[in-house]
Design a protein around this motif. Structure first.
Motif, mmCIF file in Angstrom:
data_model
loop_
_atom_site.group_PDB
_atom_site.id
_atom_site.type_symbol
_atom_site.label_atom_id
_atom_site.label_comp_id
_atom_site.label_asym_id
_atom_site.label_seq_id
_atom_site.Cartn_x
_atom_site.Cartn_y
_atom_site.Cartn_z
ATOM 1 N N LEU A 21 0.863 -1.100 -0.046
ATOM 2 C CA LEU A 21 0.197 0.092 0.016
ATOM 3 C C LEU A 21 0.977 1.324 0.078
ATOM 4 C CD1 LEU A 21 -2.842 -1.190 2.472
ATOM 5 C CD2 LEU A 21 -3.108 -0.853 0.164
ATOM 6 N N LEU A 22 1.809 1.307 0.578
ATOM 7 C CA LEU A 22 2.864 2.389 0.758
ATOM 8 C C LEU A 22 3.419 2.625 -0.472
ATOM 9 C CD1 LEU A 22 4.211 4.425 2.805
ATOM 10 C CD2 LEU A 22 5.946 2.685 3.025
ATOM 11 N N VAL A 23 4.175 1.582 -1.191
ATOM 12 C CA VAL A 23 4.601 1.792 -2.443
ATOM 13 C C VAL A 23 3.496 2.306 -3.447
ATOM 14 C CG1 VAL A 23 5.679 0.428 -4.326
ATOM 15 C CG2 VAL A 23 6.269 0.092 -2.049
ATOM 16 N N LEU A 24 2.436 1.658 -3.533
ATOM 17 C CA LEU A 24 1.437 1.975 -4.293
ATOM 18 C C LEU A 24 0.961 3.498 -4.291
ATOM 19 C CD1 LEU A 24 -0.916 -1.253 -4.776
ATOM 20 C CD2 LEU A 24 0.716 -0.124 -6.544
ATOM 21 N N GLY A 25 0.743 3.809 -2.822
ATOM 22 C CA GLY A 25 0.518 5.294 -2.663
ATOM 23 C C GLY A 25 1.508 6.456 -3.112
#
Length: 167
Positions: A21-25
């Protein structure tokens, strides 16, 4: 030498979800910041939604990681009505794949109203609905309705195909 307890290992996979989620965000935010400034038509421009979604993904990732590190655990899937003892339903998956492939191949030739109707009808059939006449009527209404929504309300021209001059 002692081995780590099962409880210490359990739930760590959720940190992988938080990282994803952090990478995608972060990717969404960086990509949004690279969108060129275009003429604004109001308070919302082309960067607003991607920045909001990216920011919310980053916030969700941080909150999930904090929860997992504090010992929080996701609930078991008690509400799922899935029998994991059975294999995949390859017939349904095949019908769905064929329906999506037909939509991809037909959208430029026949247009969205026809290919969309095939997509909606094929999907409902693959998922078990056998009310053929009702499904056909609903599929046609959905595809024509979404064509009008995109073309008139959103200003996005979907291909009309063989119905050019009729719609």
């Amino acid at each position: 030498m002692s081995t780590p307890s099962t409880g210490a290992k359990q739930g760590r996979s959720e940190l992988g979800v938080a990282l994803l989620l952090l990478v995608l965000g972060g990717w969404a935010v960086v990509d949004a910041l690279r969108i060129p400034e275009l003429q604004r038509r109001g308070p919302v421009d082309a960067k607003t939604i991607p920045l909001a979604v990216g920011g919310l993904l980053v916030l969700t990732a941080v909150l999930l990681a904090i929860d997992v590190l504090r010992g929080g655990r996701g609930e078991q899937e008690a509400g799922e009505d899935v029998d994991l003892g059975h294999g995949s339903d390859w017939k349904t998956l095949g019908l769905l794949a064929a329906t999506f492939l037909a939509n991809i191949l037909l959208i430029d030739r026949l247009g969205w109203p026809v290919s969309g109707a095939i997509l909606f009808f094929g999907t409902s059939f693959a998922l078990g609905s056998r009310h053929l006449i009702r499904n056909a009527i609903i599929s046609i209404a959905l595809s024509v309705g979404t064509w009008y929504l995109f073309n008139l309300a959103l200003g996005i021209a979907l291909p009309v195909g063989i119905l050019k001059g009729i719609l």
